[in-house]
Design a protein around this motif. Structure first.
Motif, PDB file in Angstrom:
ATOM      1  N   GLU A 104      58.783  22.506 -95.217  1.00 12.49           N
ATOM      2  CA  GLU A 104      57.818  21.905 -94.296  1.00 12.49           C
ATOM      3  C   GLU A 104      57.023  22.972 -93.553  1.00 12.49           C
ATOM      4  O   GLU A 104      55.827  22.809 -93.315  1.00 12.49           O
ATOM      5  CB  GLU A 104      58.495  20.967 -93.307  1.00 12.49           C
ATOM      6  CG  GLU A 104      57.508  20.241 -92.416  1.00 12.49           C
ATOM      7  CD  GLU A 104      58.133  19.213 -91.490  1.00 12.49           C
ATOM      8  OE1 GLU A 104      57.361  18.531 -90.798  1.00 12.49           O
ATOM      9  OE2 GLU A 104      59.367  19.092 -91.450  1.00 12.49           O
ATOM     10  N   ARG A 164      53.022  23.217 -93.377  1.00 12.42           N
ATOM     11  CA  ARG A 164      52.281  23.292 -92.115  1.00 12.42           C
ATOM     12  C   ARG A 164      51.418  24.545 -92.057  1.00 12.42           C
ATOM     13  O   ARG A 164      50.303  24.519 -91.554  1.00 12.42           O
ATOM     14  CB  ARG A 164      53.251  23.243 -90.932  1.00 12.42           C
ATOM     15  CG  ARG A 164      53.864  21.852 -90.755  1.00 12.42           C
ATOM     16  CD  ARG A 164      54.945  21.816 -89.696  1.00 12.42           C
ATOM     17  NE  ARG A 164      54.454  22.302 -88.419  1.00 12.42           N
ATOM     18  CZ  ARG A 164      55.227  22.960 -87.547  1.00 12.42           C
ATOM     19  NH1 ARG A 164      56.494  23.217 -87.818  1.00 12.42           N
ATOM     20  NH2 ARG A 164      54.717  23.358 -86.407  1.00 12.42           N
ATOM     21  N   GLN A 213      58.136  12.413 -99.027  1.00 14.78           N
ATOM     22  CA  GLN A 213      58.445  13.437 -98.027  1.00 14.78           C
ATOM     23  C   GLN A 213      57.171  14.168 -97.601  1.00 14.78           C
ATOM     24  O   GLN A 213      56.933  14.379 -96.415  1.00 14.78           O
ATOM     25  CB  GLN A 213      59.462  14.420 -98.594  1.00 14.78           C
ATOM     26  CG  GLN A 213      59.850  15.520 -97.618  1.00 14.78           C
ATOM     27  CD  GLN A 213      60.866  16.450 -98.241  1.00 14.78           C
ATOM     28  OE1 GLN A 213      60.606  17.036 -99.287  1.00 14.78           O
ATOM     29  NE2 GLN A 213      62.011  16.563 -97.604  1.00 14.78           N
ATOM     30  N   ALA A 219      55.075  12.057 -95.308  1.00 13.53           N
ATOM     31  CA  ALA A 219      55.640  12.050 -93.951  1.00 13.53           C
ATOM     32  C   ALA A 219      55.291  13.336 -93.210  1.00 13.53           C
ATOM     33  O   ALA A 219      54.940  13.312 -92.026  1.00 13.53           O
ATOM     34  CB  ALA A 219      57.160  11.855 -94.014  1.00 13.53           C
ATOM     35  N   TRP A 220      55.396  14.472 -93.908  1.00 12.90           N
ATOM     36  CA  TRP A 220      55.046  15.748 -93.276  1.00 12.90           C
ATOM     37  C   TRP A 220      53.582  15.765 -92.877  1.00 12.90           C
ATOM     38  O   TRP A 220      53.235  16.236 -91.793  1.00 12.90           O
ATOM     39  CB  TRP A 220      55.329  16.913 -94.210  1.00 12.90           C
ATOM     40  CG  TRP A 220      56.776  17.217 -94.427  1.00 12.90           C
ATOM     41  CD1 TRP A 220      57.848  16.786 -93.698  1.00 12.90           C
ATOM     42  CD2 TRP A 220      57.319  18.034 -95.456  1.00 12.90           C
ATOM     43  NE1 TRP A 220      59.019  17.276 -94.204  1.00 12.90           N
ATOM     44  CE2 TRP A 220      58.721  18.058 -95.296  1.00 12.90           C
ATOM     45  CE3 TRP A 220      56.766  18.738 -96.511  1.00 12.90           C
ATOM     46  CZ2 TRP A 220      59.578  18.768 -96.132  1.00 12.90           C
ATOM     47  CZ3 TRP A 220      57.615  19.450 -97.342  1.00 12.90           C
ATOM     48  CH2 TRP A 220      58.997  19.465 -97.156  1.00 12.90           C
ATOM     49  N   LYS A 227      51.671  13.242 -92.131  1.00 11.52           N
ATOM     50  CA  LYS A 227      51.443  12.323 -91.012  1.00 11.52           C
ATOM     51  C   LYS A 227      51.864  12.920 -89.675  1.00 11.52           C
ATOM     52  O   LYS A 227      51.255  12.623 -88.654  1.00 11.52           O
ATOM     53  CB  LYS A 227      52.189  11.010 -91.242  1.00 11.52           C
ATOM     54  CG  LYS A 227      51.535  10.125 -92.278  1.00 11.52           C
ATOM     55  CD  LYS A 227      52.291   8.813 -92.418  1.00 11.52           C
ATOM     56  CE  LYS A 227      51.596   7.871 -93.370  1.00 11.52           C
ATOM     57  NZ  LYS A 227      52.313   6.583 -93.474  1.00 11.52           N
ATOM     58  N   ARG A 228      52.909  13.744 -89.676  1.00 14.80           N
ATOM     59  CA  ARG A 228      53.383  14.321 -88.406  1.00 14.80           C
ATOM     60  C   ARG A 228      52.965  15.790 -88.230  1.00 14.80           C
ATOM     61  O   ARG A 228      53.460  16.480 -87.347  1.00 14.80           O
ATOM     62  CB  ARG A 228      54.880  14.147 -88.282  1.00 14.80           C
ATOM     63  CG  ARG A 228      55.717  14.976 -89.240  1.00 14.80           C
ATOM     64  CD  ARG A 228      57.199  14.853 -88.896  1.00 14.80           C
ATOM     65  NE  ARG A 228      57.979  15.714 -89.747  1.00 14.80           N
ATOM     66  CZ  ARG A 228      58.873  15.291 -90.620  1.00 14.80           C
ATOM     67  NH1 ARG A 228      59.118  14.019 -90.754  1.00 14.80           N
ATOM     68  NH2 ARG A 228      59.548  16.148 -91.349  1.00 14.80           N
ATOM     69  N   TRP A 229      52.015  16.255 -89.051  1.00 13.82           N
ATOM     70  CA  TRP A 229      51.611  17.656 -89.044  1.00 13.82           C
ATOM     71  C   TRP A 229      51.170  18.123 -87.667  1.00 13.82           C
ATOM     72  O   TRP A 229      50.444  17.430 -86.950  1.00 13.82           O
ATOM     73  CB  TRP A 229      50.471  17.898 -90.035  1.00 13.82           C
ATOM     74  CG  TRP A 229      49.993  19.316 -90.021  1.00 13.82           C
ATOM     75  CD1 TRP A 229      50.529  20.349 -90.707  1.00 13.82           C
ATOM     76  CD2 TRP A 229      48.919  19.858 -89.255  1.00 13.82           C
ATOM     77  NE1 TRP A 229      49.856  21.509 -90.441  1.00 13.82           N
ATOM     78  CE2 TRP A 229      48.863  21.229 -89.527  1.00 13.82           C
ATOM     79  CE3 TRP A 229      48.023  19.330 -88.344  1.00 13.82           C
ATOM     80  CZ2 TRP A 229      47.939  22.080 -88.948  1.00 13.82           C
ATOM     81  CZ3 TRP A 229      47.094  20.181 -87.754  1.00 13.82           C
ATOM     82  CH2 TRP A 229      47.063  21.533 -88.062  1.00 13.82           C
ATOM     83  N   THR A 230      51.604  19.309 -87.303  1.00 17.15           N
ATOM     84  CA  THR A 230      51.124  20.041 -86.131  1.00 17.15           C
ATOM     85  C   THR A 230      51.026  21.504 -86.550  1.00 17.15           C
ATOM     86  O   THR A 230      51.751  21.955 -87.445  1.00 17.15           O
ATOM     87  CB  THR A 230      52.082  19.932 -84.926  1.00 17.15           C
ATOM     88  OG1 THR A 230      53.375  20.412 -85.312  1.00 17.15           O
ATOM     89  CG2 THR A 230      52.198  18.500 -84.429  1.00 17.15           C
TER      90      THR A 230
END
Length: 71
Positions: free
Chosen positions: A2, A6, A29, A32-33, A35-38
């Motif tokens: 992940e 990122r 997976q 999901a990564w 969608k929540r990326w920062t």
């Protein structure tokens, strides 16, 4: 993995990263990564760089020397 995902999406000028998957589970997976990326924090960037340098040193015999890799 992940962190690498990122990192790729956080590079200046990068709008898309082509990520390979072997299964539907990996696809889900990666979604999901995304969608929540920062962006990576500076500490996460340093840690990821250290891992990359170690991998470069470990793989040097196969791919050749890499500048900045630990000896």
């Amino acid at each position: 993995h992940e962190s690498a995902f990122r990192y790729a999406l956080g590079l200046p000028g990068v709008a898309v990263a082509v990520i390979g998957m072997f299964s539907e589970a990996e696809l889900l997976q990666n979604i999901a990564w995304a969608k929540r990326w920062t962006p990576l924090t500076p500490a996460e960037e340093r840690a990821l760089e250290a891992v990359g340098k170690q991998l470069a040193a470990d793989w040097e015999s196969h791919f050749g020397p890499v500048r900045g890799a630990p000896k």
